[in-house]
Scaffold this active site. Structure first.
Site, short mmCIF file in Angstrom:
data_model
loop_
_atom_site.label_atom_id
_atom_site.label_comp_id
_atom_site.label_asym_id
_atom_site.label_seq_id
_atom_site.Cartn_x
_atom_site.Cartn_y
_atom_site.Cartn_z
N LYS A 3 38.16 42.13 11.15
CA LYS A 3 37.59 41.39 10.03
C LYS A 3 37.21 39.97 10.45
O LYS A 3 36.12 39.47 10.13
CB LYS A 3 38.57 41.36 8.87
N ALA B 265 42.63 38.92 7.69
CA ALA B 265 43.99 39.36 7.36
C ALA B 265 43.96 40.79 6.85
O ALA B 265 42.95 41.26 6.32
CB ALA B 265 44.63 38.44 6.33
N ASP B 266 45.09 41.45 7.02
CA ASP B 266 45.22 42.81 6.49
C ASP B 266 46.70 43.10 6.26
O ASP B 266 47.56 42.54 6.94
CB ASP B 266 44.64 43.84 7.45
N GLN B 267 46.96 43.95 5.29
CA GLN B 267 48.33 44.33 4.98
C GLN B 267 48.43 45.83 4.81
O GLN B 267 47.61 46.45 4.13
CB GLN B 267 48.81 43.63 3.71
#
Length: 208
Positions: free
Chosen positions: A64, A80-82
């Site tokens: 991203k 960011a990623d979760q």
């Protein structure tokens, strides 16, 4: 040689871009009191075959950031990623009510690990690094009526694992263990600040 800004002009920071449309991440980044813009990443978030939840979060955060950085040369870009992890299986955003019910029923009385990855990319210098925060969350042994009441009030269908801890979702939980307090909401700010400093932006230093 870097020239100082002309007399009378305020020094300027590097442009900062958040590569996310998440309102939760925008609110968190705003806590650092930095000016930033937002650009939506164009990344396929489909997990790869055999990809562990932590690896998935780290890969997507970096992809991203790199995608958005390709459109913002000279800027510092945050991605960011979760991914929620129950027994090694990724749990994503439910999207709708019935899936949220199933998620919370599966997680009640259990510990879930939320892998929250952040990456910072600066294309003009080649800087590209990421860090991972892991949050261990223990859910209460929730009754079906509690799950239904929570979901009707909060409608957290855009949250991984259906748990929106910054509001009523905190009542779902017995315990949160993390060394980066905002990681569960979606952006680990301690790690974000560390990466920003390496890329050339320090929230506590006025640019020269």
């Amino acid at each position: 040689m870097t020239m100082p800004p002309p007399a009378g002009l305020a020094p300027r920071r590097l442009p900062l871009v958040l590569g996310s449309t998440s309102p939760y991440r925008r609110e968190l980044l705003a806590r650092l009191r930095l000016d930033f813009s937002v650009d939506a990443p164009r990344v396929d978030e489909t997990p790869r075959m055999g990809e562990a939840p932590a690896q998935l979060a780290q890969r997507l955060a970096l992809e991203k950031a790199k995608d958005v950085a390709s459109r913002h040369p000279g800027a510092v870009v945050i991605g960011a990623d979760q991914v929620a992890d129950l027994d090694g299986q990724p749990i994503g955003k439910p999207g709708r009510h019935d899936r949220a019910v199933a998620q919370l029923q599966a997680m009640r009385g259990r510990q879930v690990v939320f892998h929250t990855a952040v990456a910072v990319v600066r294309s003009d210098t080649g800087f590209a690094q990421g860090l991972l925060a892991q949050v261990a969350v223990t859910f209460r042994a929730l009754a079906d009526a509690e799950i239904e009441h929570y979901l009707r009030l909060e409608q957290p269908y855009d949250c991984a694992g259906s748990a929106k801890c910054e509001t009523l979702g905190i009542a779902l939980l017995e315990r949160i263990d993390s060394d980066d307090p905002t990681a569960l909401v979606g952006l680990p700010l301690i790690r974000t600040c560390a990466l920003l400093r390496l890329a050339g932006i320090d929230p506590l230093v006025v640019p020269a």
